[in-house]
Design an enzyme around this catalytic site. Structure first.
Site, short mmCIF file in Angstrom:
data_model
loop_
_atom_site.label_atom_id
_atom_site.label_comp_id
_atom_site.label_asym_id
_atom_site.label_seq_id
_atom_site.Cartn_x
_atom_site.Cartn_y
_atom_site.Cartn_z
N HIS A 149 15.18 -4.69 10.73
CA HIS A 149 14.59 -3.84 9.70
C HIS A 149 14.84 -2.39 10.12
CE1 HIS A 149 10.63 -2.25 7.79
NE2 HIS A 149 11.46 -2.49 6.81
N ASP B 71 5.07 0.77 -4.51
CA ASP B 71 4.69 0.72 -3.10
C ASP B 71 3.97 2.03 -2.76
OD1 ASP B 71 4.37 -0.04 -0.52
OD2 ASP B 71 6.47 0.14 0.06
#
Lengths: 58, 512
Positions: free
Chosen positions: B255, B105
């Site tokens: 989240h 990522d």
């Protein structure tokens, strides 16, 4: 027909039959002997954080 | 506790003994090293379906045109053009037989745990991620053959202002209004660092830069707004990214981006467990809603910068409360409403209470459970023994070493070896989690499909798997596979299927 399960080609440490290092347990609550810890900490390169440069992530 | 949980962790990577480090190339090489270990993972390489992701959707009910990080992404995209690698090759996504996702990522190897429903499973899976990366480090160093030594750290900062995330995720009922979530969750998250902070030497923001200050949290310096969809710039306490990876009419994925990477299994379990209980309270309309912080961002930072815990939190109207007592407000509500709702819930309630009492009585007594206290104690021991000052760069190097994933080097691992920190899972449970998915979530279906049918899989997402079936694809949707009965149907289907055709006869799918 049996499952066609593929297995790893290379050994990884978790494949070995090794002595378990431990599970849930109470810690030693007495004052710990810090000799080994200090020895380990002294071996850490004092400048490693200065060289440690990352890209921003999320 | 039967909530679906997950943790995403971006690791930091460096190479010792070389003049310059291309962290992107190293992150890619590290992830790819895992394809040597487990062939089914190799067969999932670059099959992650990005077309099903949209990080621009906002939980407040709209879609933003741009994220602040889009500018960084564009800049990195131009830089990465020189690599002559495709987007998919740079990401190098793998899906593992335990149901996890492992990929590059930006410039960080990221391990996203499979979905779990018990605290034991989620901590075992989080630790499995550390072990997998430790093995990748070993393999990458063999490849380098002395041309540098790769080191990987499960932390959140490089000490000069670059942070990378550890996000905890919770599936929750979408009927709870988002404004209620913001109001109920904010005071809890601001003070959650008391139990879940990983500790840090130094303050990284320019106005208060102080290399010698010990903080409770790695990440508190990097948050500047209360609510936002962004995750890389102007980070918010409450993130509004609306990607449920589930039926968006029923579910929300909370989240949470404000957490630190935990090395301590107990701290990690408490972080996930207490947050899940607060979400339970929100869903049952039993969450304390009368606590309103005067300035949440200021409170977040001032609390982090006072490990003696003497700094009170200022509430709207000027009243103050100690951060421990603020946490106790949530604990009391949870004890009243949720006690007896299962072994996990009762463990969280008892441990939460004990930790808060211990922090109030004697902070050091928590060094066997909480990362920030363990690290503070380690560094204090070193400072006293060596006579170095707190602004000595050695202290930040030791801070970093606490998070080294190599168990023969890392300082947290040394505490484990010496038996001075409590465990929450066994080494055997971690070893199993490296290969085995949790048995009671849709991750089992994904992981077993990887184990048995990876070659036939054409794309993967959290909520969807596609298989190549001439003349096209068969797509199995997992958007509603959460309740125990439905999970059981899918998981039994994959266990019993000798081939993809049989599997597709057992579960609903679409052809495309």
């Amino acid at each position: 027909m049996p499952d066609r399960i593929q297995r790893p080609t290379g050994p990884a440490p978790w494949e070995k039959k090794e002595v378990d290092e431990g599970g849930p347990r109470r810690p030693d609550a007495t004052t710990p002997d810090t000799k080994e810890l200090l020895k380990k900490m002294r071996r850490v390169d004092p400048n490693q954080a200065r060289r440690y440069r990352q890209r921003t992530g999320e | 506790m039967r909530r679906t949980l997950g943790i995403e962790t971006e690791y930091g990577i460096t190479v010792d003994g070389v003049d310059s480090v291309d962290v992107v190339a190293e992150s890619i090489a590290l992830v790819r090293a895992y394809t040597e270990v487990v062939p089914p993972a190799r067969d999932t390489e670059m099959k992650w379906d990005y077309s099903l992701e949209d990080p621009h959707l906002d939980a407040r009910g709209f879609r933003v045109e741009e994220l602040m990080q889009d500018f960084d992404e564009a800049k990195y995209f131009v830089q990465d053009l020189n690599r002559r690698l495709s987007f998919q090759e740079i990401k190098s996504d793998l899906v593992l037989s335990n149901g996890a996702r492992f990929y590059n990522d930006h410039a960080h190897p990221e391990y996203s745990t499979p979905e779990c429903k018990s605290l034991r499973d989620i901590i075992a899976q989080d630790k499995a991620g550390e072990r997998i990366i430790e093995e990748c480090v070993r393999r990458r160093n063999l490849q380098l053959a002395g041309r540098g030594v790769v080191k990987v750290f499960k932390n959140n900062t490089d000490f000069i202002g670059h942070s990378y995330g550890t996000h905890d995720n919770y599936l929750m009922d979408r009927r709870v209004p988002f404004e209620t979530v913001i109001r109920g969750l904010t005071p809890f998250l601001v003070t959650r660092q008391l139990i879940a902070g990983a500790g840090k030497v130094g303050i990284e923001t320019e106005e208060d830069a102080n290399p010698g200050k010990f903080q409770i949290s790695q990440r508190s310096d990097f948050f500047s707004v209360l609510v936002s969809i962004d995750t890389m710039n102007r980070r918010p306490i409450i993130n509004t990214r609306d990607e449920p990876h589930a039926n968006s009419e029923k579910y929300r994925r909370m989240h949470v981006i404000i957490g630190d990477a935990n090395m301590s299994e107990v701290a990690g379990a408490l972080k996930l467990g207490t947050t899940s209980l607060v979400l339970d309270l929100l869903e049952e309309d039993a969450c304390p809603m009368n606590i309103e912080l005067a300035d949440p961002i200021a409170a977040l930072k001032s609390l982090s910068r006072d490990p003696t815990l003497r700094t009170p939190v200022v509430l709207t109207g000027g009243r103050t409360i100690s951060p421990i007592d603020l946490q106790r407000e949530y604990l009391a509500a949870a004890e009243k409403r949720l006690r007896g709702h299962g072994a996990d819930v009762d463990w969280v309630l008892a441990t939460w209470r004990q930790v808060l009492d211990d922090l109030e009585r004697d902070v050091w007594s928590c060094r066997d459970r909480l990362d920030w206290v363990a690290k503070w104690w380690l560094l204090t021991t070193f400072v006293e023994a060596e006579g170095v000052k707190w602004d000595d760069p050695w202290l930040q190097s030791l801070d970093l070493e606490y998070h080294n994933v190599r168990r023969d080097e890392g300082l947290f691992a040394e505490l484990v070896r010496e038996g001075t920190v409590q465990r929450f899972v066994t080494d055997e449970q971690i070893r199993q989690a490296i290969r085995q998915p949790p048995p009671d979530t849709r991750a089992y279906f994904r992981g077993r499909c990887v184990e048995k049918f990876a070659k036939q899989m054409t794309s993967v997402q959290w909520d969807e798997l596609a298989f190549g079936v001439e003349p096209g694809e068969a797509v199995v949707q997992l958007l509603n596979v959460f309740d125990d009965a439905t999970v059981q149907i899918y998981n039994a289907a994959v266990d019993n299927a000798p081939d993809v055709a049989t599997l597709l006869r057992s579960v609903k799918h679409e052809r495309r």
